[in-house]
Design a protein around this motif. Structure first.
Motif, PDB file in Angstrom:
ATOM      1  N   UNK A 452       0.840  -1.198   0.000  1.00  0.00           N
ATOM      2  CA  UNK A 452       0.000   0.000   0.000  1.00  0.00           C
ATOM      3  C   UNK A 452       0.874   1.247   0.000  1.00  0.00           C
ATOM      4  N   UNK A 453       1.962   1.220   0.763  1.00  0.00           N
ATOM      5  CA  UNK A 453       2.883   2.360   0.760  1.00  0.00           C
ATOM      6  C   UNK A 453       3.700   2.421  -0.525  1.00  0.00           C
ATOM      7  N   UNK A 457       4.529   5.970  -3.496  1.00  0.00           N
ATOM      8  CA  UNK A 457       5.968   6.198  -3.648  1.00  0.00           C
ATOM      9  C   UNK A 457       6.412   5.893  -5.072  1.00  0.00           C
ATOM     10  N   UNK A 458       5.875   4.841  -5.651  1.00  0.00           N
ATOM     11  CA  UNK A 458       6.213   4.456  -7.023  1.00  0.00           C
ATOM     12  C   UNK A 458       5.767   5.524  -8.010  1.00  0.00           C
ATOM     13  N   UNK A 469      12.632   1.489  -5.395  1.00  0.00           N
ATOM     14  CA  UNK A 469      11.401   1.392  -4.598  1.00  0.00           C
ATOM     15  C   UNK A 469      10.747   0.030  -4.787  1.00  0.00           C
ATOM     16  N   UNK A 470      10.665  -0.456  -6.029  1.00  0.00           N
ATOM     17  CA  UNK A 470      10.037  -1.752  -6.267  1.00  0.00           C
ATOM     18  C   UNK A 470      10.872  -2.884  -5.688  1.00  0.00           C
ATOM     19  N   UNK A 471      12.188  -2.788  -5.816  1.00  0.00           N
ATOM     20  CA  UNK A 471      13.057  -3.821  -5.238  1.00  0.00           C
ATOM     21  C   UNK A 471      12.885  -3.867  -3.727  1.00  0.00           C
ATOM     22  N   UNK A 472      12.856  -2.706  -3.085  1.00  0.00           N
ATOM     23  CA  UNK A 472      12.666  -2.659  -1.630  1.00  0.00           C
ATOM     24  C   UNK A 472      11.333  -3.291  -1.239  1.00  0.00           C
ATOM     25  N   UNK A 473      10.273  -3.023  -1.996  1.00  0.00           N
ATOM     26  CA  UNK A 473       8.966  -3.599  -1.674  1.00  0.00           C
ATOM     27  C   UNK A 473       8.988  -5.117  -1.812  1.00  0.00           C
TER      28      UNK A 473
END
Length: 541
Positions: A452-453, A457-458, A469-473
Motif C-alpha cells: 500500500x505504501x 511512492x512508485x 522502490x520496487x526492489x525494496x517492496x
C-alpha cells in the motif's frame, strides 16, 4: 533642399529616392538614346524618418547649454539619390555654394561648414570621403571627443575620448550593459529598447552569444553547462550491480534467499516433527521455495535493461509472488476448515481433501499467469531511455508497456493477500495448541502495508528511484512473510533441541571424552531423537 543658418553648419545628404529598374530588355533598350532627366525615381519610404532627424537633433543640441555653449549650430539638407553619380552631383553642388556646379571652387563663407553627414552605402561613403578630403572637410567624429551629456530621457551618453580618423565611428547611448552568454535580455517596462535587464537562462536552456533575445533548449541527449552557454552530452546510466545501490540490493537479495534455503533445509530435515507436519509440510516447502525465488527475482531489476529482462522483470515477479500468496491463502483455508468443520456428515468435510490446497494454489496462480500472458501479448514491456528524470543523465530503464496491465497484476495479488488476511483474522481465536492463523494475520498485515505504501511512492519516483522502490517492496514483503511465518517455527525446533541436549549433558559423567558431547548433539538430529522430543502434537492436516 532645407537650410537653417548657424555659426557653424553641418551638411546632411539623405537618400530618399531610388531609380526605377526598367522593364525594357533585349534590343528595345537601344532604340532610343539614354536620357537621364526623364529617368523615373521611386521614393524610399523607410528612409523618411531620417528627414526629421536633423531638425530634431538640432533642437536638442541648442536646448542643452553644455554641448555647444555660445555657438549656434545650423545645417544644409540635400535630398540625394541611392546611386553614386547623382549623389556626387549633389555634393559638388553643395560645395560650389551656388545654383550651378563649379568644380574646384567654393563660393561659401569659409569656416562655417565643419562636417558632412551622408553616405547611405559603403561605395558612396568611399567616394564621399575622397571628394571631401580635397576640401579638407571631416566626418562628424572629429568634433565628438570626450563628450558626456544627458539625453531627453535622462540617460547618460558617452563618446570615446580618443579621436578617430576612420569614417566608421558611431557614438552610442549606453543604458544597460550587454547580457553575457548564458543570459537573455528582458525589456524594462516604460524604458526605451536600449534599456533592459539580464535574466539567466532557465533550467535546460542556453544562450551562446551576447545580448540574446531568447534562450534555446538543449537537445534531449544533452544538458547545459554551469554557465549555460553551451550544451554537454548526457551520461548513459542504469542501476548497475557495481554501484552502491546495486551492490546492496544484490547482497541483501542473495543473503535472504540463502536464509530461506536454510529454513527449508531445517523443515526438510525435521519433516517428521509435529510442528512441521501440523503446518502441512508440502505447502510449507512450496511456500519457502517461492519465497526464495521472490528474493532472487529482484535481481532482474539490476543491470542494463534488455528486451528479455524487461519481459521477465514484472511477469516473473507477479507469478512467483502469486504462488507465495496463494500458498498462504490455502494454508489459511485449511486451518479454518480443520477447526470449524467438525460435525459428522457435514458437507464441508469434502474440502478437507489433501488435494484441495494444491487446487487453490493452481487456480489462483493460473489466473495471474493468464493476466501476464494477455499483458505480454498486447502491450509488452520494452527497454527505454529516460532523458527527462535527471538533467545530466540518460537512464536506461524498462517501460511497462501498459500501466493498466501492471496495476491489474498488482491489484489481483493484493486481492489474494487481503483475502488471506481476512480469513486469518477471523480465525485468530482458534485453540492455542496450534494456531498458525495468528502468524498468517500478522504476515499479511506486513505484506499489505508494504505494498500500500509502495503505490504512492512508485508514482512520485523518477529514474533509478523507481526500480529501487520496487526492489525494496519485493524484499521487504518477502522478508515479512519469511519472518512472521517460518522463523518462529525454526526457533522453536532448534530451541527444543538445545534444551534436550542440555538435559542430556547434565546426566553424563566426566568420564566421557571431550568430543563425546559433539557427537551427542549430532545424534540429536536423527529421526529417533526427534520423535522422542515431539511426542505431543497435532496430526498433519
Amino acid at each position: 533642399m532645407d537650410y537653417i543658418p548657424g555659426d557653424v553648419e553641418i551638411g546632411f545628404f539623405l537618400p530618399l529616392s531610388l531609380p526605377e529598374v526598367s522593364n525594357t530588355t533585349g534590343a528595345a533598350q537601344f532604340q532610343s538614346p539614354p536620357y537621364k532627366a526623364c529617368r523615373a525615381y521611386r521614393t524610399i519610404e523607410n528612409n523618411y524618418q531620417q528627414l526629421f532627424m536633423p531638425s530634431f537633433t538640432l533642437h536638442e543640441i541648442r536646448k542643452n547649454p553644455k554641448l555647444l555653449p555660445n555657438i549656434s549650430l545650423g545645417y544644409h539638407m540635400y535630398y540625394s539619390y541611392s546611386m553614386e553619380e547623382r549623389t556626387l552631383e549633389s555634393y559638388l553642388w553643395w560645395l560650389s555654394g551656388t545654383d550651378q556646379i563649379i568644380p574646384n571652387y567654393n563660393c561659401r563663407e569659409r569656416g562655417k561648414v565643419v562636417a558632412v553627414i551622408g553616405g547611405a552605402t559603403s561605395a558612396l561613403s568611399v567616394q564621399m570621403g575622397t571628394l571631401f578630403d580635397l576640401y579638407h572637410l571631416p566626418q562628424l567624429h572629429s568634433y565628438l571627443k570626450n563628450i558626456q551629456f544627458e539625453n531627453i530621457v535622462g540617460e547618460q551618453v558617452f563618446v570615446d575620448e580618443n579621436r578617430r580618423t576612420e569614417a566608421h565611428y558611431v557614438p552610442s547611448a549606453v543604458c544597460s550593459a550587454s547580457c553575457p552568454a548564458g543570459f537573455r535580455k528582458l525589456p524594462m517596462e516604460g524604458k526605451p529598447p536600449c534599456c533592459f535587464s539580464c535574466s539567466p537562462c532557465s533550467e535546460g536552456e542556453i544562450s551562446n552569444y551576447i545580448d540574446a533575445e531568447q534562450c534555446k533548449k538543449c537537445p534531449e541527449d544533452e544538458y547545459p553547462n554551469e554557465q549555460r552557454d553551451h550544451c554537454l552530452p548526457k551520461t548513459v546510466t542504469f542501476l548497475d550491480m557495481n554501484e552502491p545501490w546495486g551492490t546492496a540490493v544484490t547482497v541483501v537479495a542473495v543473503s535472504l534467499s540463502l536464509l530461506t534455503a536454510l529454513v527449508l533445509w531445517v523443515f526438510v530435515k525435521f519433516q517428521d516433527t509435529p510442528i512441521v507436519q501440523a503446518n502441512n509440510r508440502n505447502l510449507s516447502y512450496l511456500l519457502l521455495t517461492s519465497l526464495s525465488s521472490c528474493f532472487l527475482c529482484s535481481l532482474l531489476f539490476v543491470g542494463r535493461p534488455t528486451t528479455a529482462s524487461c519481459l521477465l522483470r514484472q511477469t516473473v515477479f507477479a507469478v512467483v509472488f502469486t504462488v507465495a500468496v496463494s500458498c498462504i491463502l490455502a494454508k489459511t483455508i485449511i486451518v479454518v476448515l480443520a477447526f470449524r468443520v467438525t460435525g459428522p456428515g457435514s458437507r464441508m468435510r469434502m474440502f478437507l481433501h489433501p488435494r484441495v490446497p494444491y487446487c487453490v494454489v493452481l487456480i489462483c496462480s493460473g489466473i495471474q499467469g493468464l493476466f501476464c500472458t494477455i499483458w505480454l501479448g498486447t502491450h509488452p514491456p520494452f527497454p527505454e531511455a529516460d532523458t527527462s528524470s535527471e538533467s545530466r543523465h540518460i537512464i536506461l530503464t524498462c517501460n511497462e508497456g501498459s500501466a493498466f496491465a501492471f496495476y491489474c497484476v498488482l491489484g489481483y495479488m493484493g486481492f489474494l493477500a487481503l483475502g488471506s488476511f481476512t480469513i486469518a483474522f477471523l480465525a485468530r481465536n482458534l485453540p492455542d495448541a496450534f494456531n498458525e492463523a495468528k502468524y498468517i494475520t500478522f504476515s499479511m498485515l506486513v505484506f499489505c502495508s508494504v505494498w500500500v505504501s509502495f503505490l504512492p511512492t512508485y508514482q512520485s519516483s523518477k529514474g533509478k528511484t523507481v526500480m529501487i522502490v520496487e526492489i525494496f517492496s519485493i524484499l521487504a514483503s518477502s522478508a515479512g512473510l519469511l519472518g512472521c511465518i517460518f522463523i518462529p517455527k525454526c526457533f522453536a525446533i532448534l530451541l527444543i533441541l538445545w534444551e534436550n541436549s542440555t538435559k542430556q549433558n547434565k546426566n553424563q559423567r566426566s568420564s566421557r571424552s571431550k568430543n563425546s558431547s559433539f557427537f551427542n548433539v549430532i545424534s540429536l538430529f536423527s529421526p529417533f531423537h526427534l520423535k522422542q522430543y515431539f511426542k505431543k502434537g497435532l496430526p498433519s492436516t
